[in-house]
Design a protein around this motif. Structure first.
Motif, PDB file in Angstrom:
ATOM      1  N   ALA A  99       0.857  -1.195   0.000  1.00 21.00           N
ATOM      2  CA  ALA A  99       0.000   0.000   0.000  1.00 21.00           C
ATOM      3  C   ALA A  99       0.882   1.230   0.000  1.00 21.00           C
ATOM      4  N   ILE A 100       0.343   2.287  -0.576  1.00 22.05           N
ATOM      5  CA  ILE A 100       0.995   3.594  -0.525  1.00 22.05           C
ATOM      6  C   ILE A 100      -0.070   4.611  -0.136  1.00 22.05           C
ATOM      7  N   THR A 101       0.136   5.277   0.967  1.00 21.51           N
ATOM      8  CA  THR A 101      -0.778   6.320   1.438  1.00 21.51           C
ATOM      9  C   THR A 101       0.019   7.595   1.653  1.00 21.51           C
ATOM     10  N   PHE A 102      -0.700   8.638   2.072  1.00 22.54           N
ATOM     11  CA  PHE A 102      -0.037   9.919   2.323  1.00 22.54           C
ATOM     12  C   PHE A 102      -0.296  10.356   3.754  1.00 22.54           C
ATOM     13  N   LYS A 103       0.740  10.831   4.408  1.00 24.56           N
ATOM     14  CA  LYS A 103       0.601  11.522   5.682  1.00 24.56           C
ATOM     15  C   LYS A 103       0.906  12.978   5.401  1.00 24.56           C
ATOM     16  N   GLY A 104      -0.165  13.750   5.245  1.00 27.50           N
ATOM     17  CA  GLY A 104      -0.001  15.094   4.713  1.00 27.50           C
ATOM     18  C   GLY A 104       0.345  14.979   3.246  1.00 27.50           C
TER      19      GLY A 104
ATOM     20  N   ARG B 284      -0.160 -17.321   0.139  1.00 21.56           N
ATOM     21  CA  ARG B 284      -0.043 -16.524  -1.071  1.00 21.56           C
ATOM     22  C   ARG B 284       1.218 -15.663  -1.006  1.00 21.56           C
ATOM     23  N   ALA B 285       1.925 -15.669  -2.098  1.00 25.88           N
ATOM     24  CA  ALA B 285       3.138 -14.852  -2.189  1.00 25.88           C
ATOM     25  C   ALA B 285       2.770 -13.471  -2.708  1.00 25.88           C
ATOM     26  N   PRO B 286       3.451 -12.423  -2.268  1.00 26.11           N
ATOM     27  CA  PRO B 286       3.134 -11.080  -2.764  1.00 26.11           C
ATOM     28  C   PRO B 286       3.447 -10.962  -4.245  1.00 26.11           C
ATOM     29  N   ALA B 287       2.630 -10.173  -4.928  1.00 27.38           N
ATOM     30  CA  ALA B 287       2.810  -9.986  -6.364  1.00 27.38           C
ATOM     31  C   ALA B 287       3.785  -8.852  -6.666  1.00 27.38           C
ATOM     32  N   MET B 288       4.154  -8.086  -5.636  1.00 25.85           N
ATOM     33  CA  MET B 288       5.104  -6.997  -5.825  1.00 25.85           C
ATOM     34  C   MET B 288       6.257  -7.143  -4.849  1.00 25.85           C
ATOM     35  N   THR B 289       7.349  -6.523  -5.192  1.00 25.03           N
ATOM     36  CA  THR B 289       8.519  -6.504  -4.315  1.00 25.03           C
ATOM     37  C   THR B 289       8.641  -5.144  -3.646  1.00 25.03           C
ATOM     38  N   ARG B 290       9.503  -5.079  -2.639  1.00 21.03           N
ATOM     39  CA  ARG B 290       9.763  -3.795  -1.978  1.00 21.03           C
ATOM     40  C   ARG B 290      10.298  -2.773  -2.978  1.00 21.03           C
ATOM     41  N   GLU B 291      11.151  -3.252  -3.878  1.00 15.31           N
ATOM     42  CA  GLU B 291      11.747  -2.359  -4.857  1.00 15.31           C
ATOM     43  C   GLU B 291      10.705  -1.750  -5.781  1.00 15.31           C
TER      44      GLU B 291
ATOM     45  N   VAL C 122       7.524  -1.191  -5.003  1.00 13.88           N
ATOM     46  CA  VAL C 122       6.776  -0.207  -4.212  1.00 13.88           C
ATOM     47  C   VAL C 122       7.577   1.085  -4.109  1.00 13.88           C
ATOM     48  N   ASP C 123       8.881   0.965  -3.830  1.00 14.26           N
ATOM     49  CA  ASP C 123       9.727   2.155  -3.741  1.00 14.26           C
ATOM     50  C   ASP C 123       9.779   2.911  -5.065  1.00 14.26           C
ATOM     51  N   ALA C 124       9.766   2.146  -6.173  1.00 12.39           N
ATOM     52  CA  ALA C 124       9.802   2.795  -7.487  1.00 12.39           C
ATOM     53  C   ALA C 124       8.540   3.603  -7.730  1.00 12.39           C
ATOM     54  N   LEU C 125       7.361   3.112  -7.275  1.00 11.30           N
ATOM     55  CA  LEU C 125       6.117   3.870  -7.420  1.00 11.30           C
ATOM     56  C   LEU C 125       6.170   5.163  -6.609  1.00 11.30           C
ATOM     57  N   ILE C 126       6.769   5.101  -5.447  1.00  6.03           N
ATOM     58  CA  ILE C 126       6.883   6.312  -4.633  1.00  6.03           C
ATOM     59  C   ILE C 126       7.788   7.332  -5.311  1.00  6.03           C
ATOM     60  N   THR C 127       8.925   6.848  -5.805  1.00  9.19           N
ATOM     61  CA  THR C 127       9.885   7.759  -6.438  1.00  9.19           C
ATOM     62  C   THR C 127       9.364   8.325  -7.749  1.00  9.19           C
ATOM     63  N   ASP C 128       8.733   7.469  -8.553  1.00  8.34           N
ATOM     64  CA  ASP C 128       8.333   7.880  -9.903  1.00  8.34           C
ATOM     65  C   ASP C 128       6.957   8.537  -9.969  1.00  8.34           C
TER      66      ASP C 128
END
Length: 579
Positions: free
Chosen positions: A167-172, A212-219, A221-227
Motif C-alpha cells: 500500500a501507498i498512502t499519504f501523511k499530509g 499466497r506470495a506477494p505480487a510486488m517486491t519492496r523495490e 513499491v519504492d519505485a512507485l513512490i519515487t516515480d
C-alpha cells in the motif's frame, strides 16, 4: 471354386511343389438354406439400422444424465425446460461453505451463483453418442468471483490472514509505504471453484486459507513512490474550465491520489474523484453550481412541494486521467476540465413520500426590545437558519450541527448569556430563547428528546422545566423523528415573538404537559460585581425544583407518560458596584 475356399498367394523364393488333386465337387445348396441366410443378413442389417436410429434420436444422446435427470433423446428446448424445472428448487438453496474450519452460508443471489441451463444442455448435446451405459454431465454453474470473495471475507478471522498487501498512502503530502509480505489469505479463484462444484448437489464446499506470495517486491513499491507519489505532490495543478480556472494544492492532490491493489495485490495509481472533490471543495466551488434538491415550502399556509434544479459540476471521471497524465511531470502543470450536469439527490417523488401535509405542533415565546435590539437580532438570525429544515424519519436533528458556530461572521451580535452562573455579554445571546421554542415544538410533536439542558436560572418567559439552553459546542439541542413521516420545521418572527411549527402527518391524538408543584424554593442572594461593560444587573429570582410529565395519547389511549425534572438555582440580585 467353392466360396469357402481361401486362396493364399504364392510366396517368392519358395520352390513350387506338386499341385494337389482337385477337391470333390460340392453338393448344390438347397433353396431353403439360401433363404435362411438371406433372412439372417436382413435381420442383422435392420438391427444395425435400428441401433443407429436409437442412438441418434433427439438432440441429446441417450443415457445422458445431469444431476440424476435423464435428458437422453430430448430436443434442446425440451431438455432446457426439463433441466430448468429440475434445478428450480436447488437454485434458491444457499451454498454451504466450510471456510477455514468455520461453517457459513452464502445466499446465491448475493454472489450471482446460478445454474447456466443452456450451457449445461449444450455440454450434454456434445457428450457423444452411445448404445449402452450412461454419461454423467456436470452442470455448468456461474458465480461472480469478486462478490463471492467479498461475502466470504466477512466471515474470515482477520487474525488468521497473515498476508500483507502493499500500500501507498499519504501523511499530509509525504508518501508512506506498506511493504508486501507472504502469508495466509483467502483465494477467490479457489473459493469459486469449490463452491460451484459443491453447491449443485447440496454438499459443503471446503474452502481453506492458502499461502499466497506477494505480487510486488519492496523495490517495485519504492519505485512507485519515487516515480509517481513524490512528483505528484511536488507542485499544484491548475484546472481550467472554460474561461475560469482554479488550483489544486499538493494537499488536495495527496487526498485524491490513491494506489489501488488488484486481486493479486499489484498497485496502480488512480484518482479518487470523490476524495479529490472533498479535499478541494472550496476550489471546485469557484467553477461549479450546486444542484438544488426538491423540498417543501409553505405557500398560502399550506405545504407545497418545490421541484429541485440540476447543478453543473466538474466531471471528475474525465479529470482523473488528465491529472494522472501530468502529476509525474515538472511544474507548471495544467489540465482542462469540463462541466457536466448533476442532478439532485432528492427528487419530487422522494419529498412526496415524506407525507408533510399538516401542522402537528406549534410554539411561541415572547421577547422585549423590538427587532433592532442585539438579542432580538440573534433570535431572528438563528430562526432564519433553521427555517425550512426537513428531518427525515429516523433522523436526529442537532441545532449546533445545523447552524454551526454562531459567530460574528454569520451575523450574530453580543447579548447577555449565562457564563458560570453569571450574566455576561456574549456573541449569540438570545439563541437560547429560540432553542427553547424549538424544543417545545418538537416536544409537543411527540418527537424523542435526545439531548437538551434547561437553564440554570428560571426565566418567566419560558415554561418551567420544559425549556432548553444552548452553547456551542458543549451544549446542544437534539431530537429524533420517531414517526414514519418527514418533519418540516417552519419558523416565524415578529418584533416581539418567535414561533416554531412542525409540519408532518398527525400521528398522536394529543400531547400535553402535567406539572407537579414547585418545591424546595430558595430565595436569591445579592451579589455585588465590579462595574464595567461585563456587569449586567438583575433583580434576582427564587430557585426551586419541579416535575413535569409529557403525556401522549394515541388511538384513544395513553401511550407515553415521561417525567422531566429540573432544579433551578436562585438567580442572584446582581448589583454593579457597592460592596
Amino acid at each position: 471354386m467353392s466360396s469357402n475356399t481361401v486362396v493364399m498367394p504364392a510366396q517368392r523364393g519358395v520352390p513350387r511343389q506338386e499341385q494337389p488333386s482337385p477337391p470333390a465337387p460340392e453338393r448344390p445348396r438347397s433353396r431353403r438354406g439360401v433363404l435362411i441366410a438371406a433372412a439372417v443378413a436382413g435381420v442383422l442389417a435392420v438391427g444395425a439400422g435400428g441401433a443407429g436410429a436409437y442412438a441418434t434420436a433427439g438432440d441429446i444422446p441417450r443415457g445422458t444424465e445431469v444431476l440424476g435427470l435423464d435428458l437422453g433423446a430430448l430436443s434442446r428446448s425440451a431438455a432446457e425446460k426439463a433441466l430448468g424445472d429440475h434445478v428450480a428448487t436447488r437454485s434458491a438453496q444457499p451454498a454451504r461453505v466450510r471456510l477455514d474450519g468455520k461453517d457459513v452460508t452464502v445466499e446465491p443471489e448475493a454472489v450471482g451463483l446460478a445454474f447456466d441451463v443452456p450451457a449445461t444442455v449444450d455440454a450434454a448435446a456434445k457428450s457423444g453418442r452411445r448404445l449402452f451405459g450412461a454419461e454423467i454431465v456436470p452442470p455448468v454453474v456461474r458465480v461472480e468471483q469478486a462478490k463471492l470473495e467479498a461475502a466470504l471475507r466477512k466471515h474470515v478471522n482477520t487474525e488468521r490472514v497473515t498476508v500483507r498487501r502493499p500500500a501507498i498512502t499519504f501523511k499530509g503530502v509525504a508518501p508512506v509505504a506498506t511493504y508486501p509480505q507472504a502469508g495466509l489469505d483467502l483465494d477467490g479463484a479457489v473459493a469459486a471453484e469449490r463452491v460451484t462444484a459443491a453447491w449443485p448437489t447440496g454438499q459443503v464446499a471446503d474452502v481453506p486459507l492458502t499461502t499466497r506470495a506477494p505480487a510486488m517486491t519492496r523495490e517495485q513499491v519504492d519505485a512507485l513512490i519515487t516515480d509517481v507519489a513524490q512528483p505528484a505532490v511536488a507542485a499544484p495543478v491548475t484546472v481550467t474550465v472554460g474561461a475560469e480556472s482554479f488550483r489544486l494544492a499538493p494537499a488536495a492532490l495527496a487526498k485524491g491520489l490513491v494506489f489501488r491493489a488488484d486481486a493479486q495485490g499489484v498497485l496502480t495509481p488512480a484518482i479518487d474523484g470523490a476524495k479529490l472533490r472533498a479535499a478541494g471543495r472550496a476550489q471546485f466551488s469557484k467553477v461549479e453550481t450546486a444542484a438544488k434538491p426538491a423540498t417543501v415550502r409553505l405557500r398560502n399556509g399550506k405545504p407545497q412541494i418545490v421541484a429541485g434544479a440540476p447543478g453543473r459540476v466538474v466531471d471528475v471521471a474525465k479529470l482523473g486521467p488528465a491529472l494522472l497524465g501530468v502529476l509525474t511531470g515538472p511544474a507548471p502543470r495544467e489540465v482542462t476540465g469540463v462541466l457536466v450536469e448533476a442532478g439532485s439527490d432528492t427528487s419530487v417523488a422522494d419529498v412526496a413520500k415524506l407525507g408533510i401535509k399538516e401542522r402537528v405542533s406549534t410554539f411561541t415565546t415572547y421577547f422585549t426590545g423590538g427587532r433592532s435590539s442585539p438579542r432580538s437580532q440573534n433570535i431572528i438570525t438563528v430562526a432564519k437558519a433553521v427555517d425550512g429544515a426537513i428531518v427525515r424519519p429516523g433522523a436526529t436533528f442537532s441545532l449546533n450541527r445545523h447552524t454551526g458556530e454562531r459567530n460574528y461572521a454569520k451575523g450574530y451580535k453580543d447579548a447577555p448569556v449565562i457564563v458560570n452562573g453569571v450574566l455576561e455579554p456574549g456573541v449569540g445571546g438570545g439563541a437560547s430563547q429560540f432553542t427553547t421554542t424549538l424544543f417545545n415544538a418538537a416536544y409537543y410533536a411527540g418527537l424523542e428528546d435526545v439531548e437538551h439542558k434547561p437553564h440554570s436560572f428560571y426565566f418567566s418567559r419560558y415554561p418551567s422545566v420544559i425549556e432548553s439552553t444552548i452553547f456551542y459546542p458543549t451544549l446542544d439541542l437534539k431530537f429524533k423523528n420517531t414517526t414514519p413521516y418527514g418533519i418540516l420545521i417552519d419558523t416565524a418572527t415578529t418584533g416581539r415573538s418567535v414561533t416554531v411549527s412542525m409540519w408532518s402527518t398527525k400521528v398522536y391524538d394529543s400531547v400535553k404537559t402535567v406539572y407537579g408543584p414547585r418545591r424546595n424554593v430558595t430565595s436569591p442572594s445579592t451579589v455585588h460585581r465590579e462595574p464595567g461593560p461585563r456587569c449586567i444587573t438583575s433583580s434576582g429570582l427564587p430557585g426551586f425544583t419541579q416535575d413535569a410529565w409529557r403525556v401522549i395519547r394515541k388511538d384513544g389511549r395513553e401511550v407515553e407518560r415521561k417525567k422531566f425534572t429540573w432544579r433551578y438555582d436562585p438567580e442572584p440580585r446582581f448589583v454593579c458596584g457597592g460592596e
